[in-house]
Scaffold this active site. Structure first.
Site, short mmCIF file in Angstrom:
data_model
loop_
_atom_site.label_atom_id
_atom_site.label_comp_id
_atom_site.label_asym_id
_atom_site.label_seq_id
_atom_site.Cartn_x
_atom_site.Cartn_y
_atom_site.Cartn_z
N TYR A 139 0.86 -1.19 0.00
CA TYR A 139 0.00 0.00 0.00
C TYR A 139 0.89 1.23 0.00
CZ TYR A 139 -3.37 3.52 1.63
OH TYR A 139 -4.16 4.64 1.76
N ASP A 165 9.26 2.84 -0.16
CA ASP A 165 8.22 3.53 0.58
C ASP A 165 8.36 3.11 2.04
OD1 ASP A 165 6.03 4.59 1.78
OD2 ASP A 165 4.55 3.72 0.40
N LYS A 201 4.08 8.91 8.97
CA LYS A 201 3.81 8.31 10.28
C LYS A 201 4.79 8.78 11.37
CE LYS A 201 0.81 4.95 8.34
NZ LYS A 201 0.87 4.26 7.06
C1 LIG Z 1 0.31 4.82 5.68
C2 LIG Z 1 1.07 4.60 4.44
C3 LIG Z 1 0.99 5.48 3.35
C4 LIG Z 1 0.02 6.63 3.32
O1 LIG Z 1 0.30 7.58 4.29
P1 LIG Z 1 -0.89 8.57 4.75
O2 LIG Z 1 -0.22 9.47 5.73
O3 LIG Z 1 -1.95 7.71 5.32
O4 LIG Z 1 -1.33 9.30 3.54
C5 LIG Z 1 1.83 5.26 2.28
N1 LIG Z 1 2.68 4.22 2.26
C6 LIG Z 1 2.78 3.36 3.28
C7 LIG Z 1 3.78 2.26 3.22
C8 LIG Z 1 1.95 3.51 4.40
O5 LIG Z 1 2.03 2.62 5.40
#
Ligand SMILES: *Cc1c(COP(=O)(O)O)cnc(C)c1O
Length: 457
Positions: free
Chosen positions: A169, A264, A292
């Protein structure tokens, strides 16, 4: 009381069965009333879908406050929290150091739309302690960071296509809400309404842990692929730990095809160590995205790379990206305070050891009882999976039938004062504030809950 609330409170007869030794359901009266109200304001009653508790029992809990490893809901129920706001709260809730810094900085105003010294301070903290990046740009969410990283990769390479992995994701931007297509077609299909097919056609979706699929995609789209994007520690569809050699293979194949490798690290960054997964595996990606933890619980994302690649970003280069609240001083303050704590010696060693011990004892209990269950763990991330596979490395390996068991586990844990994210595909997080005494108690409650889960099966 609304009839619908009564129904939610009562649950179905099956939901309330007590013949297996379940505890009575916690009172959710106030949460249920708030949820009813919220449904009149927000689609589905929430501002982010998973919060609606669609994959678990009962009405979503409305949270009133958090402190340390604890959460309290609107009805006054207290929980040990393993969701951690989905990852940011590595120091637990309401950490005094973070709160004090935020309150201090807030005295001078909330936002200026002009540079502040706080941005320098957070950037220096990050860059001087991370050998994999030289320059950074702050955004306000992980989604924004990843979306910008893709634009940067396309801008740098002059190519349009990207490769992503099924089971990873990357936020909700158009190019990335794409899942594997059917049959032999390598183009993805959109996984949300409202995304043009032409966008999805630029995204090639392949399974994790599959070298052939990536090799074939590079052959089929020679000189067209701008980047491969991966969660180096995939933690949004269960915890799909990849082999280091696989990540090294991705590094090689991107390099030899003049494509960029994007890690990511919105979850793994500052989580498995200060240098995230890049540092954990010792692999140098071309662009890294963060979110995060970086914001200490306030909305911050970032993407970072070498000085050369970052020079393509506006106003230095031609790749445009901006933000009214980017680098917001209050959010920077929270990030500075949190990351400063993470840099203290022994922080990760202690946190990771505590998590490993926690995961291992749940595994030992389940194995001794012959329960079909595996606990996967890395750093302070863990995932309880109802499976007998020793390794789960791709989305296809995840046992969907196990999600019914998770539902029961989730309710039994809530009823024992333990809050997990409301889906079996979500991982759990341990913070520095989860002390050993509390974890011991939690373990015993998990054992009890597992006995019920497997008695029912
Ligand atoms: C949470 C997450 C996102 C999205 O971040 P948001 O702050 O919710 O927009 C993108 N990539 C990864 C790996 C994530 O865990």
């Amino acid at each position: 009381m609304f009839d619908s609330i009564k129904k939610i409170l009562a649950g179905s007869e099956e939901d309330n069965a007590t013949q297996y030794g379940e505890k009575p359901d916690i009172i959710r009266e106030k949460s249920a009333a708030l949820y009813e109200k919220a449904k009149s304001y927000f689609p589905g009653g929430v501002n982010s879908p998973v919060r609606a508790f669609k994959s678990v029992y009962g009405t979503p809990l409305f949270i009133e406050k958090g402190d340390g490893c604890y959460l309290w809901d609107a009805d006054g129920n207290k929980f040990v929290d393993f969701c951690a706001s989905w990852g940011p709260l590595i120091l637990g809730h309401n950490h005094p150091k973070v709160r004090e810094k935020v309150v201090e900085v807030m005295q001078n105003g909330m936002s200026f739309g002009a540079p502040t010294a706080l941005e320098n301070e957070l950037a220096e903290l990050i860059i001087s302690n991370n050998q994999y990046i030289q320059k950074i740009r702050f955004t306000s969410s992980g989604t924004e960071a990843v979306m910008s990283a893709l634009r940067l990769a396309r801008g740098v390479t002059g190519r349009d296509k990207i490769i992503k992995f099924e089971g990873c994701y990357h936020g909700h931007s158009d190019s990335l809400l794409v899942k594997a297509g059917s049959g032999l077609v390598t183009f993805g299909e959109t996984s949300s309404a409202g995304i043009p097919k032409s966008f999805a056609a630029e995204t090639i979706v392949v399974p994790l842990n599959d070298r052939d699929a990536v090799t074939k995609a590079f052959e089929q789209f020679k000189n067209e692929i701008a980047a491969v994007i991966i969660e180096p520690i995939p933690a949004n569809n269960g915890l799909l730990l990849q082999d280091k050699e696989y990540l090294e293979f991705l590094r090689e194949i991107t390099r030899s095809n003049s494509a960029l490798l994007i890690f990511d690290e919105v979850i793994s960054g500052f989580r498995v160590g200060f240098e995230g997964a890049s540092g954990y595996y010792g692999i140098q990606p071309d662009i890294i995205t963060y979110g995060k933890i970086i914001g200490g619980g306030l909305p911050v994302g970032a993407y970072a790379s070498s000085g050369e690649i970052m020079s393509h970003i506006s106003p230095e280069g031609g790749v445009y990206q901006a933000g009214t609240l980017s680098g917001n001083p209050v959010a920077m303050a929270a990030g500075i305070a949190q990351l400063t704590e993470l840099l203290k010696s022994g922080f990760y060693k202690e946190l990771n050891a505590k998590t490993a011990e926690f995961a291992e004892s749940i595994q030992r209990y389940a194995s001794a009882k012959n329960y079909k269950l595996k606990v996967f763990q890395i750093g302070s991330i863990f995932w309880i999976s109802f499976t007998d596979k020793d390794k789960i490395q791709s989305a296809d390996d995840v046992d969907a039938a196990g999600m019914e068991k998770f539902k029961v586990l989730h309710r039994e844990l809530l009823n024992r004062g333990i809050y997990f994210g409301p889906s079996g595909y979500e991982v759990g997080f341990i913070s520095s504030e989860h002390n050993k005494t509390e974890l011991e108690k939690v373990k015993r409650s998990i054992f009890e809950a597992l006995d019920i889960v497997f008695k029912k099966a």
